[in-house]
Design a protein around this motif. Sequence first.
Motif, short mmCIF file in Angstrom:
data_model
loop_
_atom_site.label_atom_id
_atom_site.label_comp_id
_atom_site.label_asym_id
_atom_site.label_seq_id
_atom_site.Cartn_x
_atom_site.Cartn_y
_atom_site.Cartn_z
N THR A 31 0.84 -1.20 0.00
CA THR A 31 0.00 0.00 0.00
C THR A 31 0.87 1.24 0.00
O THR A 31 1.92 1.29 0.65
N GLU A 69 -3.79 0.39 -3.04
CA GLU A 69 -3.94 -0.50 -1.89
C GLU A 69 -3.36 -1.89 -2.19
O GLU A 69 -3.36 -2.33 -3.34
N TYR A 107 -5.06 8.89 4.09
CA TYR A 107 -5.45 7.64 3.42
C TYR A 107 -6.98 7.57 3.33
O TYR A 107 -7.53 7.13 2.31
N ARG A 129 -9.15 7.33 -0.09
CA ARG A 129 -10.00 6.16 -0.41
C ARG A 129 -11.30 6.63 -1.06
O ARG A 129 -11.94 5.86 -1.77
N GLN A 130 -11.67 7.89 -0.83
CA GLN A 130 -12.89 8.42 -1.46
C GLN A 130 -12.62 8.79 -2.91
O GLN A 130 -13.40 8.47 -3.79
#
Length: 774
Positions: free
Chosen positions: A490, A504, A566, A570-571
């Motif tokens: 990651t 990821e 992070y 992730r969005q």
Amino acid sequence: MRRDAIADPWGARTPYGPGQSWPVRVDSQLADGLTEDDVDRWVPTAAVLHSNGDGLELAVKDGRLVGVRGRAADRVNHGRVDPKDLYGWQANASPDRLTTPLVRRDGRLVEASWDEAMGLVAGRSRALLDERGPSSIGFYTSGQLFCEEYYTLAAIAHGAIGTNHLDGNTRLCTATAAAALKETFGCDGQPGSYTDVDHADVIALYGHNVAETQSVLWSRMLDRLAGPNPPSLLCVDPRDTPVARAATVHLAPLPGTNLALMNALLHEIIARDWVDHDYLDRCTVGFDQLAALVADYPPERAAEICRIPAARIREAAALLGGAQRLLSTVLQGFYQAHQATAAAVQVNNINLVRGMLGRPGRGVLQMNGQPTAENTRECGADGDLTGFRNWANDAHVTELADLWNLEVKQIPHYAPPTHAMQIFRYAENGSLRLLWVSATNPAVSLPDLARIRSILSQDRLFLVVQDVFLTETAELADVVLPAAMWGEKTGGFTNADRTVHLSEKAVDPPGQARPDLDIFLDYARRMDFRDRDGQPFPPWHDAETAFEAWKRASAGRPCDYTGLSYGKLRQRAIQWPCDAEHPDGTERLYVDGKFFARPGYCEDYGRDLVTGGPADQNEYRAVNPDGKAMLKAAEYLPPREMPSAEHPFALITGRTIYQFHTRTKTGRVPELRDAAPEVWVEMSEQDAKAHDLSEGDLAEITTPRGAVRARVRIRGIRDGVLFLPFHYGYWGTDDPSGRHRAANELTITDWDPVSKQPLFKTAAAAMRRAEGTR
Ligand code: SF4
């Protein structure tokens, strides 16, 4: 949408008009027989086989990678996937991945434990530090690791060890992009955004075969060309590329003459007063000097040097001069050529003179070659000081020392960072005794390979190679460290338009392979590096804590990451700078005509574009006290090696859409390998005829450095120019002893004086039909 991306690299058109949003088209590829219903999980990542930064998801089934698809909502690609990415994920599962450390015993590489291998590296490092000091150790990294890894490497090299010898193979790709941005704007950082393609009425591509280097960005341009009110294209390239074929005006200058052409374009723009005087007065310094210098470059003069008609140069200038929304892009045709930085700076100058910056469709994209090259630069793994800090500004060095809680004297700032070619020179002359190469293959990618092989093979050099395959470089190593690949770890990375993606971990690395970050941190612990308070340095211990540390290092700098996390990544992917003031990131830099160029803030005080001689703070302050954009100029000089009676051809090297770098990954993917299995040489019909050569014949190309044999392809390249793809080394060949395949057997040890980027596009060569090979 599934397609045969080898036959159809850019996919179906989705036309759109100026100012409209680029339509979504989701490409995908799954292992034979699988459908999306069979996939256990989709894991977000981004593309790592070029610099575009396309948002992807990896398909995982039963703990294995089984495919890929584009992310529809991603701002970069709107779902599209480049051919290399559609198939490239298969490389992770190659049977010949490195799965265990190797050490050299009795001349052979044999399997070892991590403890033994790392013990050897740490032991040799410790001995060298004691006996010869920090300058005996050097690091040569990549544009393919993650930001957490580069930041850690920079902290270890510049902070813990205190060596100035740290660079990335980004020196081969993007050093000139960084240098050109520093020369003009005082600091690295891409002004433009890919969304400028959606608005531009003229797109000028300088030495940038975007169709093959960033195929998804080319799809975006093709969709504009297929829609209402399409933009005009200007292409500067000696080859007849897909971009050249789509261009409104195509200029094919003789290699080694880009600067003369750029000076003539500026001459014409200024002479015809296609100039935004208000913008120039408010936002720039140096116009008078620029105008005076280019006054001596009428198109007729450049026509003679570049060997293209003056009328064509005028046509191109008129296109640039009439643009309402001008997007300029630059890549290796300029960066890897003679007078690279000076020529790339003239592209910045055209946009500045025309006032074309910081608004939709008005931008400059000084492109990158590799997926994470931007991070190599930001984090300081290209040798520059972390966070675009200025090594010659004591306050910046002190700030970094405080951040790392180290003594100021620990951070080398006695001279500019050592560039890659100089690092290899130090290894050659014996002052550098340990070279740690990570995620790159200099035994194929550097110029003048016979010399590079002899440097890397020396007994006195302790060579550490950290990679995913036993590359041509790893075969020469004393210790080989098996690394995890993309998809197996990651981390964050940033593309050429400042978009940060989080990649990821989707599957476990094979065998004992470990993430590069873990390897660097393991080394730091074994070396027992400590900060001023005696605490372990670096203090972070995994990817997310490294990212948080990197954020702190970027605070207040142009590449500010403090508004990212992070969780937020992730969005969605976000463009830096992203801070409290710009929580959603920043689409374009310099919208307000303010630059990162103030004397106390800038990353660099600049250089003479002809000699590379650096300016100091006083000189910089005298020229640019208010931190405006700088219009710098330079006289054209002929290259050192020009075509001659003995070597009548200009030789350039470059890429194909189906391969990446030295094919370490793409050469192991059946679809990509078979699409471009062997080296070839491109030449014009006239040159082929003159040498009694037909399509598919075997030609021998020689320079004073070596010889390469390649199959002939007759193409629309300009007469007198030969093109060789540089991807092909000696892995996978039956007979490596001949050394007649790698283009870099032929290239020259020479570099741009400002960016120190080696010249891959300026060499003189001879060519003949290889004996008995028709
Ligand atoms: S192919 Fe290699 S050298 Fe060329 S731009 Fe890409 S990463 Fe850089």
